[in-house]
Design a protein around this motif. Sequence first.
Motif, mmCIF file in Angstrom:
data_model
loop_
_atom_site.group_PDB
_atom_site.id
_atom_site.type_symbol
_atom_site.label_atom_id
_atom_site.label_comp_id
_atom_site.label_asym_id
_atom_site.label_seq_id
_atom_site.Cartn_x
_atom_site.Cartn_y
_atom_site.Cartn_z
ATOM 1 N N VAL A 23 0.891 -1.181 0.000
ATOM 2 C CA VAL A 23 0.000 0.000 0.000
ATOM 3 C C VAL A 23 0.920 1.219 0.000
ATOM 4 O O VAL A 23 1.635 1.451 0.974
ATOM 5 C CB VAL A 23 -0.906 0.010 1.241
ATOM 6 N N VAL B 172 -2.734 -1.027 -3.566
ATOM 7 C CA VAL B 172 -3.511 0.178 -3.274
ATOM 8 C C VAL B 172 -2.571 1.376 -3.341
ATOM 9 O O VAL B 172 -1.446 1.304 -2.834
ATOM 10 C CB VAL B 172 -4.185 0.133 -1.884
ATOM 11 N N THR C 165 -2.710 5.558 -2.404
ATOM 12 C CA THR C 165 -3.488 6.641 -1.794
ATOM 13 C C THR C 165 -2.529 7.711 -1.281
ATOM 14 O O THR C 165 -1.426 7.398 -0.827
ATOM 15 C CB THR C 165 -4.373 6.143 -0.641
ATOM 16 N N SER D 210 -4.977 6.757 5.754
ATOM 17 C CA SER D 210 -5.525 5.595 5.031
ATOM 18 C C SER D 210 -4.477 4.504 4.887
ATOM 19 O O SER D 210 -4.780 3.305 5.056
ATOM 20 C CB SER D 210 -6.024 6.027 3.648
ATOM 21 N N ILE D 211 -3.248 4.876 4.588
ATOM 22 C CA ILE D 211 -2.173 3.883 4.479
ATOM 23 C C ILE D 211 -2.002 3.137 5.793
ATOM 24 O O ILE D 211 -1.937 1.893 5.820
ATOM 25 C CB ILE D 211 -0.861 4.569 4.059
ATOM 26 N N ASN E 54 -4.145 2.746 8.263
ATOM 27 C CA ASN E 54 -5.318 1.919 8.567
ATOM 28 C C ASN E 54 -5.373 0.666 7.695
ATOM 29 O O ASN E 54 -5.781 -0.415 8.151
ATOM 30 C CB ASN E 54 -6.596 2.734 8.385
ATOM 31 N N LEU E 55 -4.976 0.795 6.421
ATOM 32 C CA LEU E 55 -4.950 -0.376 5.538
ATOM 33 C C LEU E 55 -3.906 -1.381 6.004
ATOM 34 O O LEU E 55 -4.124 -2.604 5.938
ATOM 35 C CB LEU E 55 -4.668 0.070 4.105
ATOM 36 N N VAL E 56 -2.775 -0.896 6.491
ATOM 37 C CA VAL E 56 -1.754 -1.795 7.029
ATOM 38 C C VAL E 56 -2.270 -2.467 8.296
ATOM 39 O O VAL E 56 -2.083 -3.675 8.503
ATOM 40 C CB VAL E 56 -0.444 -1.027 7.309
ATOM 41 N N ARG E 57 -2.945 -1.705 9.152
ATOM 42 C CA ARG E 57 -3.504 -2.278 10.388
ATOM 43 C C ARG E 57 -4.496 -3.401 10.081
ATOM 44 O O ARG E 57 -4.564 -4.397 10.798
ATOM 45 C CB ARG E 57 -4.210 -1.188 11.201
ATOM 46 N N SER E 58 -5.264 -3.213 9.034
ATOM 47 C CA SER E 58 -6.298 -4.197 8.687
ATOM 48 C C SER E 58 -5.730 -5.438 8.012
ATOM 49 O O SER E 58 -6.458 -6.417 7.795
ATOM 50 C CB SER E 58 -7.338 -3.557 7.765
ATOM 51 N N ILE F 19 -4.432 -5.540 4.940
ATOM 52 C CA ILE F 19 -4.560 -5.500 3.481
ATOM 53 C C ILE F 19 -3.194 -5.634 2.813
ATOM 54 O O ILE F 19 -3.046 -6.259 1.764
ATOM 55 C CB ILE F 19 -5.239 -4.193 3.025
ATOM 56 N N SER G 240 3.486 -1.462 3.886
ATOM 57 C CA SER G 240 3.787 -0.186 3.259
ATOM 58 C C SER G 240 5.248 0.180 3.523
ATOM 59 O O SER G 240 5.898 -0.390 4.422
ATOM 60 C CB SER G 240 2.877 0.923 3.784
#
Length: 338
Positions: A219, A246, A248, A253-254, A256-260, A262, A265
Amino acid sequence: MTSGSSFEPCPLCVMPDIFAIRRIALRKGLILIELRHLKYFLMVSKELHFTKAAEKLGISQPTLSHQIKLLEQELGAPLFNRIGKKIELTKVGEIVQAEALNIQGSIQNISSQIEAFTKVKIGELKVAVLPGEMTDLISTLCIQFNQLYPDIKVFVQSTDQVEKAVLENQADFGIGFHSSQNGLMQVIKLYNEEFYLISNRKHGSESISFSALLDKPLVLFPRIHQCRKILDKTSDGMGKQIEPIVETSSIESILNLVRSGIGCSIVSRTLFDFYDTEDLFFQRIENPYLNRNVYLTMKKNAFVNFATRSFIKLFVREIEKLKFNIGKDSIAALNNLL
């Protein structure tokens, strides 16, 4: 001092000691007028009495009369009509009085603005900074700066053209990642930062090779972002291409996407340390080692006003809190600047 401010020249009764600089003179054509002569003239034109004017000026009456005569000789015309013990302005004297008041007002205006820039906690500050985490860091510092100096307006310009903004006086100073080769610029290296691969799970090794991270779901920032440009240049040099899942421009957002889960980064240490990332894990990148320098940029020999000095000090304290290593040469350069 904001651009909308105005200055009202003081009336004749106000005689500040702005004419005490004896050796500064004004030239107009072939006329040479010393500022102290204008000071003496304005006091006499106010009192219309040489003895009273001399007393207020703290000089003798003969000295005052001599100085006025010197001024009249330089101008080539009498300034006063002497009628017994009384005096009155001549037409030339009226012209000189009006212009002398304008000069007095201009000098006071200069003095006021310089004082505001150097001592008084008012005015405005313009900062140019590269987009991304550096813009966020500088913008966040504005909150603390505003609490300390509420009467100073701060304008943060997020731009890829930091040097241009400083050169064209759109910014008092800039923060960027490039050392300028322009002889008009003064550049101080603040610190060096490395890049991390971040994820939501802990890994056994403290580091990872650049080629290995290219196989992971990534991401990342868009290609126009400075951090991404470094990654693309490095991968191109290895004959590979980064293909994130992804893209962005939002830092939040980066993270949060890593936390989830996805993906992972690649971020700078500034970003990792400055944001709430305690729940995330990082690995240093090697082979090649990824890092960059952060520079402070301003015009060479530029006047450093109070707002600029105060904000740079605040910024330096912040990066010291983040435990970035500022070299001795940089500290010496900053001390000379501030």
